[in-house]
Enzyme design. Sequence first.
Site, PDB file in Angstrom:
ATOM      1  N   GLU A   1      54.189 -69.751 -29.852  1.00 40.43           N
ATOM      2  CA  GLU A   1      53.189 -68.681 -29.757  1.00 40.43           C
ATOM      3  C   GLU A   1      52.020 -69.076 -28.861  1.00 40.43           C
ATOM      4  OE1 GLU A   1      53.600 -65.701 -30.687  1.00 40.43           O
ATOM      5  OE2 GLU A   1      55.154 -65.761 -32.222  1.00 40.43           O
TER       6      GLU A   1
ATOM      7  N   ARG B   1      51.487 -66.838 -25.473  1.00 40.51           N
ATOM      8  CA  ARG B   1      50.292 -65.987 -25.467  1.00 40.51           C
ATOM      9  C   ARG B   1      49.133 -66.633 -24.711  1.00 40.51           C
ATOM     10  NH1 ARG B   1      50.313 -62.425 -31.037  1.00 40.51           N
ATOM     11  NH2 ARG B   1      52.340 -63.093 -31.790  1.00 40.51           N
TER      12      ARG B   1
ATOM     13  N   ASP C   1      66.379 -64.610 -29.079  1.00 45.39           N
ATOM     14  CA  ASP C   1      66.085 -63.691 -27.973  1.00 45.39           C
ATOM     15  C   ASP C   1      65.612 -64.293 -26.645  1.00 45.39           C
ATOM     16  OD1 ASP C   1      63.649 -64.381 -29.122  1.00 45.39           O
ATOM     17  OD2 ASP C   1      63.070 -62.347 -29.647  1.00 45.39           O
TER      18      ASP C   1
ATOM     19  N   GLU D   1      59.454 -54.214 -27.229  1.00 40.28           N
ATOM     20  CA  GLU D   1      60.746 -54.495 -26.587  1.00 40.28           C
ATOM     21  C   GLU D   1      61.460 -53.258 -26.051  1.00 40.28           C
ATOM     22  OE1 GLU D   1      59.350 -57.759 -28.872  1.00 40.28           O
ATOM     23  OE2 GLU D   1      59.804 -55.731 -29.586  1.00 40.28           O
TER      24      GLU D   1
ATOM     25  N   THR E   1      57.626 -63.971 -21.775  1.00 39.36           N
ATOM     26  CA  THR E   1      58.102 -63.142 -22.883  1.00 39.36           C
ATOM     27  C   THR E   1      56.962 -62.454 -23.638  1.00 39.36           C
ATOM     28  OG1 THR E   1      59.783 -63.018 -24.629  1.00 39.36           O
ATOM     29  CG2 THR E   1      58.239 -64.880 -24.715  1.00 39.36           C
TER      30      THR E   1
END
Length: 457
Positions: free
Chosen positions: A80, A84, A223, A357, A443
Site C-alpha cells: 500500500e 499509493r 490481481d 476497477e 495499480t
Amino acid sequence: QMMKFAWDNYKQYALGKNELRPLTKNGHIGNMFGGLRGATVIDALDTLYIMELEEEFQEAKKWVEKSFDLNVNGEASLFEVNIRYIGGLLAAYYLTGEEVFKSKALELGEKLLPAFNTPTGIPRGVINLGRQDTGMSWSWGWASAGSSILAEFGTLHLEFLHLSELSGNPVFAEKASTSQLGVMNIRKVLNRVEKPQGLYPNFLSPVTGNWVQHHVSIGGLGDSFYEYLIKSWLMSDKKDSEAKKMYDDALEAIEKHLVKKSAGGLTYIAEWRGGILDHKMGHLACFSGGMIALGAEHAGEERKQHHMDLAAEITNTCHESYARSDTKLGPEAFRFDAGSEAMATRLSERYYILRPEVVESYMYMWRLTHDPKYRQWGWEVVKALEKHCRVEAGFSGIRDVYTTTPTHDNMQQSFFLAETLKYLYLLFCEDDVLSLDDWVFNTEAHPLPVNHTNFKA
C-alpha cells in the site's frame, strides 16, 4: 466538480489524516500505512494536476512540503505504501518536475528496502518504517503461515525501477540497485518455482521460496502481479522481454483453466482453490478487461483479435454486475451459480466502496476501440455515484448495492480520488491526455513515464 467536492471536504474536515469520514465530518487514520499520514493528499496530487484544479493542487503540494513527515514509527503495508505514496509522489514529480516530490519518494523508498532482507529476497508484506536498524518486517498475520502475497510482492517493479533510475545519490543508488535486484530477484524465484498448470498461486513463502497453498485468483491477492508484468514490458519501451513472456504464459494458463462462460453467456474469470473452481469474480478482478486489451495491442494479428474479444466480454460481464443492481453500482464480488449471474448472493459481498476497477476497464476499452458504449457506461457510473454515494460532506461507499436507500459506510477512500475519478475523467478526455504510448499507470492509477531512451534490465 466531483473531484473538487471530494478534495474540498477532505481539506476542510480531515487534512493530514489518511481519509475523510464524510458522514461524521472527521478524519480516519487506519493501520495500513504505519505512521504515515495524508494518504488522500498524496493519492490526489496527480489527479488535481491533470484536471487543472490548480489552487487545490497547490494546497496539496504545500501540505507535502510543510507537513508530510517521513520520520514515523509503525508497521505499514509495503504494497500500500508503494502503490499509493511512492506511486503518487513519483507521478507528481514526473508531471510537474517539482523536486520536493522526488526527494520525498526517494527518502521513503529507502525506508522500504529492509523488507527485502529475507532468505529468498522475496519481501515480507509489512515493514516497520521506524526501525531501520533491524528493518524488522512481518508478514500480515492472516497471510497463510507467514507467507508473502503474490499481488503484493509482484507489484513493486514499476515504482522501484523508477526509484533506481532517479536516485543520483550514490548511497541510495547502491541500495536502490539492491532493491532493483530485489524486484529482479523476485522474478528469478518465480521463474524457478513450479507453477501448478502454469498458474501462480497467491501465497509464497519468503523463507523457502515455495508456494504455501494453491489458491489462484485474478481478483484480490493476485490481481496486480499480472498487471505489472505487461506494464513492466510497456514501461521498458517493449524491451523487457522476460516480463512479456511471463505475462503471455500466465494469460494462456488463465484462459485455459479459469476463463468460463455462464449459462446466460457471460464470460468471467473463476477462482481456483487447489484444483476446484469457485465460480465467483471479485470487483478487483474487473481491472482485467482493461489489462487484456492493453496487452492485446501487442500480440500477433490473430491473438490480438482474440484477446480484444476476451477483454470486451469480461468488461461487459463487469458492466452487467453494475446494471443488475438497483443502484447501478457493482458489488464487491458476484457469482455465477444456479439461477443468479453477475450478482452478489451473500450479504457480505454486496457493498461498494468507491472502487475503480470497472471504470478503469471502460477507460482502456474506450481508448483502444473508441466504441461509444464505454463512455455511456462510464456516464451511468457518474450518475450512480452522484445519486447514491454523494453525501453532504464528500463521497461515501455504500453497504448494499441492491437497495436504493443504501446505508453509507462513512469512508471516502483515497483511491476514489486517485483512481475512480481519474479514470472517469480520462474516459471523457482526448486520447492525448496521458497518452497510453507515453505513460503507464501504476495499480493506484499514478502515471509513470515510458522509458523511451535506455532500459537497463
